[in-house]
Design a protein around this motif. Structure first.
Motif, PDB file in Angstrom:
ATOM      1  N   SER A   1     -13.293 -50.943  97.566  1.00 41.57           N
ATOM      2  CA  SER A   1     -14.082 -49.915  98.239  1.00 41.57           C
ATOM      3  C   SER A   1     -14.091 -50.152  99.736  1.00 41.57           C
ATOM      4  O   SER A   1     -13.698 -51.218 100.228  1.00 41.57           O
ATOM      5  CB  SER A   1     -15.515 -49.930  97.713  1.00 41.57           C
ATOM      6  N   ALA A   2     -14.558 -49.159 100.466  1.00 46.38           N
ATOM      7  CA  ALA A   2     -14.656 -49.298 101.918  1.00 46.38           C
ATOM      8  C   ALA A   2     -15.546 -50.474 102.294  1.00 46.38           C
ATOM      9  O   ALA A   2     -15.307 -51.142 103.309  1.00 46.38           O
ATOM     10  CB  ALA A   2     -15.202 -48.003 102.516  1.00 46.38           C
ATOM     11  N   ARG A   3     -16.533 -50.746 101.479  1.00 48.37           N
ATOM     12  CA  ARG A   3     -17.463 -51.831 101.794  1.00 48.37           C
ATOM     13  C   ARG A   3     -16.903 -53.199 101.434  1.00 48.37           C
ATOM     14  O   ARG A   3     -17.453 -54.223 101.803  1.00 48.37           O
ATOM     15  CB  ARG A   3     -18.806 -51.603 101.095  1.00 48.37           C
ATOM     16  N   ASP A   4     -15.797 -53.221 100.694  1.00 49.39           N
ATOM     17  CA  ASP A   4     -15.091 -54.482 100.476  1.00 49.39           C
ATOM     18  C   ASP A   4     -14.306 -54.880 101.726  1.00 49.39           C
ATOM     19  O   ASP A   4     -14.166 -56.057 102.035  1.00 49.39           O
ATOM     20  CB  ASP A   4     -14.126 -54.358  99.284  1.00 49.39           C
TER      21      ASP A   4
ATOM     22  N   ASP B   1     -24.679 -50.974  99.104  1.00 47.93           N
ATOM     23  CA  ASP B   1     -23.966 -52.249  99.035  1.00 47.93           C
ATOM     24  C   ASP B   1     -23.425 -52.424  97.617  1.00 47.93           C
ATOM     25  O   ASP B   1     -24.200 -52.495  96.656  1.00 47.93           O
ATOM     26  CB  ASP B   1     -24.930 -53.391  99.389  1.00 47.93           C
ATOM     27  N   PRO B   2     -22.106 -52.495  97.439  1.00 44.28           N
ATOM     28  CA  PRO B   2     -21.553 -52.577  96.076  1.00 44.28           C
ATOM     29  C   PRO B   2     -21.881 -53.882  95.366  1.00 44.28           C
ATOM     30  O   PRO B   2     -21.768 -53.949  94.134  1.00 44.28           O
ATOM     31  CB  PRO B   2     -20.047 -52.440  96.308  1.00 44.28           C
ATOM     32  N   TYR B   3     -22.287 -54.906  96.104  1.00 37.91           N
ATOM     33  CA  TYR B   3     -22.607 -56.193  95.482  1.00 37.91           C
ATOM     34  C   TYR B   3     -24.072 -56.590  95.663  1.00 37.91           C
ATOM     35  O   TYR B   3     -24.453 -57.714  95.362  1.00 37.91           O
ATOM     36  CB  TYR B   3     -21.671 -57.286  96.019  1.00 37.91           C
ATOM     37  N   GLN B   4     -24.869 -55.671  96.182  1.00 35.31           N
ATOM     38  CA  GLN B   4     -26.327 -55.812  96.225  1.00 35.31           C
ATOM     39  C   GLN B   4     -26.785 -57.161  96.797  1.00 35.31           C
ATOM     40  O   GLN B   4     -27.648 -57.839  96.223  1.00 35.31           O
ATOM     41  CB  GLN B   4     -26.924 -55.623  94.815  1.00 35.31           C
ATOM     42  N   GLN B   5     -26.203 -57.556  97.915  1.00 36.34           N
ATOM     43  CA  GLN B   5     -26.421 -58.915  98.423  1.00 36.34           C
ATOM     44  C   GLN B   5     -27.876 -59.212  98.758  1.00 36.34           C
ATOM     45  O   GLN B   5     -28.395 -60.282  98.414  1.00 36.34           O
ATOM     46  CB  GLN B   5     -25.518 -59.173  99.628  1.00 36.34           C
TER      47      GLN B   5
ATOM     48  N   ASN C   1     -17.756 -58.408  88.103  1.00 36.43           N
ATOM     49  CA  ASN C   1     -17.642 -57.664  89.362  1.00 36.43           C
ATOM     50  C   ASN C   1     -16.280 -57.000  89.509  1.00 36.43           C
ATOM     51  O   ASN C   1     -16.145 -55.941  90.127  1.00 36.43           O
ATOM     52  CB  ASN C   1     -17.898 -58.594  90.549  1.00 36.43           C
ATOM     53  N   LYS C   2     -15.272 -57.614  88.932  1.00 31.58           N
ATOM     54  CA  LYS C   2     -13.901 -57.094  89.018  1.00 31.58           C
ATOM     55  C   LYS C   2     -13.754 -55.765  88.286  1.00 31.58           C
ATOM     56  O   LYS C   2     -12.990 -54.882  88.719  1.00 31.58           O
ATOM     57  CB  LYS C   2     -12.947 -58.135  88.426  1.00 31.58           C
ATOM     58  N   ILE C   3     -14.493 -55.589  87.191  1.00 30.96           N
ATOM     59  CA  ILE C   3     -14.280 -54.413  86.347  1.00 30.96           C
ATOM     60  C   ILE C   3     -15.420 -53.404  86.394  1.00 30.96           C
ATOM     61  O   ILE C   3     -15.334 -52.348  85.777  1.00 30.96           O
ATOM     62  CB  ILE C   3     -14.006 -54.817  84.884  1.00 30.96           C
ATOM     63  N   LYS C   4     -16.477 -53.700  87.118  1.00 31.52           N
ATOM     64  CA  LYS C   4     -17.583 -52.747  87.212  1.00 31.52           C
ATOM     65  C   LYS C   4     -17.201 -51.573  88.116  1.00 31.52           C
ATOM     66  O   LYS C   4     -16.285 -51.678  88.942  1.00 31.52           O
ATOM     67  CB  LYS C   4     -18.829 -53.437  87.776  1.00 31.52           C
TER      68      LYS C   4
ATOM     69  N   ASN D   1     -22.250 -49.411  91.377  1.00 32.67           N
ATOM     70  CA  ASN D   1     -22.945 -49.211  90.097  1.00 32.67           C
ATOM     71  C   ASN D   1     -24.459 -49.204  90.219  1.00 32.67           C
ATOM     72  O   ASN D   1     -25.146 -48.708  89.328  1.00 32.67           O
ATOM     73  CB  ASN D   1     -22.506 -50.270  89.079  1.00 32.67           C
ATOM     74  N   ILE D   2     -25.020 -49.737  91.309  1.00 30.66           N
ATOM     75  CA  ILE D   2     -26.464 -49.736  91.513  1.00 30.66           C
ATOM     76  C   ILE D   2     -26.779 -48.875  92.724  1.00 30.66           C
ATOM     77  O   ILE D   2     -26.323 -49.162  93.841  1.00 30.66           O
ATOM     78  CB  ILE D   2     -27.013 -51.163  91.736  1.00 30.66           C
ATOM     79  N   SER D   3     -27.578 -47.837  92.546  1.00 30.44           N
ATOM     80  CA  SER D   3     -27.861 -46.916  93.645  1.00 30.44           C
ATOM     81  C   SER D   3     -28.621 -47.609  94.772  1.00 30.44           C
ATOM     82  O   SER D   3     -29.332 -48.600  94.558  1.00 30.44           O
ATOM     83  CB  SER D   3     -28.681 -45.724  93.139  1.00 30.44           C
ATOM     84  N   GLY D   4     -28.489 -47.049  95.965  1.00 28.98           N
ATOM     85  CA  GLY D   4     -29.222 -47.582  97.100  1.00 28.98           C
ATOM     86  C   GLY D   4     -30.722 -47.476  96.893  1.00 28.98           C
ATOM     87  O   GLY D   4     -31.483 -48.362  97.309  1.00 28.98           O
ATOM     88  N   LEU D   5     -31.180 -46.399  96.249  1.00 28.89           N
ATOM     89  CA  LEU D   5     -32.605 -46.224  95.998  1.00 28.89           C
ATOM     90  C   LEU D   5     -33.141 -47.296  95.058  1.00 28.89           C
ATOM     91  O   LEU D   5     -34.209 -47.867  95.283  1.00 28.89           O
ATOM     92  CB  LEU D   5     -32.868 -44.831  95.415  1.00 28.89           C
TER      93      LEU D   5
END
Length: 350
Positions: A21-24, A54-58, A233-236, A240-244
């Motif tokens: 993704s762009a965020r990667d 954030d795709p990995y919800q850091q 994380n590789k296959i999700k 997968n988790i909304s910003g809200l």
């Protein structure tokens, strides 16, 4: 048990190049973002939701890691616990070839996810007191068994499994042992997350849907070795988790006192309900519970269930489930809800 994940993984997952993704590619927070084809003018709501989360919800993972005592690389966040369950089947079980061991009566989504992924399930019933039949489980293991699901506290029976039995299976099962702790916050047992350093084949599932009171936000947690977390994380899906959801859960985790108060209140109400149900004539047995619900055996469960529905009181009829003949599963409610339930049950007994 020590395992080689490469021998457990489906071969194409091992070779899979994940979506980037762009965020990667850029993880910074500042800048002019022209990389993800988002709407630059904001959202139609008062709050701006035009940017991908954030795709990995850091930030959220850092807070959860503080609370749970695990590192962020041992933590996967899913759209409910069910996402992690589904991803495990996708990662480790070849459709039409591999198997998963289930221990009925147990949480129904294990079997549903297996069916969706065309994975055969091997069912080893719990003992009559809802404990693990370790000897039968070991006997059921084949060379194609990749996953073993243990729900503790168990749903629908509500009890903890014996810890020594669980450790025995973790040490002897040649695949991934999934310990589902959805109800751990109501239990006196320590989480199996403390066992992660010693057991690379262990994965622990927890949720924000029960004690935390955040079921509508759909957030589940999976704790495992960094190697297993990397696979999930590789296959999700990339976001997968909304910003809200990330925002609201992070806010909820700022102060743990309310969750602790609610949990204490539920445990108090569980004791009250157990005591009062024992005085209701149609209740034949109340099973010990380490969860936020009680499994009870009643006279004519279907009739009792229907009578409760007529009173607009909804419980779960588990009477067709293995080892749960004539049983209802009742979630612990508020004092007012519990009193209305008891009144309706007494009326049904007349």
């Amino acid at each position: 048990m020590k395992i080689d994940l490469n021998t457990l993984l489906r071969p194409h997952i091992l070779a899979l190049k994940p979506y980037s993704s762009a965020r990667d590619e850029y993880t910074g927070k500042e800048g002019i973002f022209l990389d993800a084809n988002e709407n630059p003018f904001g959202s139609i709501t008062a709050e701006n939701f035009n940017r991908y989360p954030d795709p990995y919800q850091q930030a959220l993972k850092e807070r959860i890691s503080e609370i749970k005592g695990v590192s962020t690389d041992q933590l996967f966040l899913g759209n409910g616990s069910d996402e992690a369950i589904d991803l495990l089947f996708r990662a480790f079980c070849r459709p039409g070839v591999d198997q998963a061991i289930l221990l009925p009566p147990t949480y129904g989504m294990y079997e549903v996810s297996a069916g969706i992924n065309d994975v055969e399930t091997v069912k080893v019933p719990l003992t009559p007191d809802f404990q693990l039949d370790t000897r039968a489980i070991l006997k059921a293991i084949t060379t194609t068994c990749k996953l073993l699901f243990i729900c503790s506290p168990n749903n629908p029976s509500g009890n903890n499994m014996r810890r020594e039995d669980m450790l025995f299976l973790i040490n002897n099962f040649p695949g991934i042992v999934v310990v589902d702790e959805a109800y751990i916050d109501f239990s006196g047992e320590l989480s199996f997350t403390i066992e992660l350093p010693n057991h690379p084949n262990l994965l622990v599932i927890q949720t924000f849907s029960k004690a935390w009171g955040l079921a509508s936000l759909r957030l589940g947690m999976a704790f495992a070795s960094p190697e297993i977390i990397r696979i999930l994380n590789k296959i999700k899906p990339p976001y997968n988790i909304s910003g809200l959801t990330q925002q609201k859960v992070l806010e909820a985790l700022g102060d743990l006192s309310q969750m602790r108060v609610m949990t204490k209140d539920i445990l108090r109400e569980r004791s009250y309900l157990e005591k009062e149900l024992a005085e209701v004539s149609l209740v034949e047995k109340i099973y010990p519970s380490d969860a936020n619900f009680l499994l009870i055996k009643v006279k004519e469960a279907k009739k009792t269930y229907d009578n409760l529905v007529d009173e607009k009181i909804i419980v779960r009829d588990r009477s067709k489930v293995l080892l749960c003949d004539e049983c209802l599963r009742i979630t612990v409610g508020t004092r007012e809800e519990n009193e209305n339930l008891l009144k309706a049950l007494k009326k049904s007994a007349e």
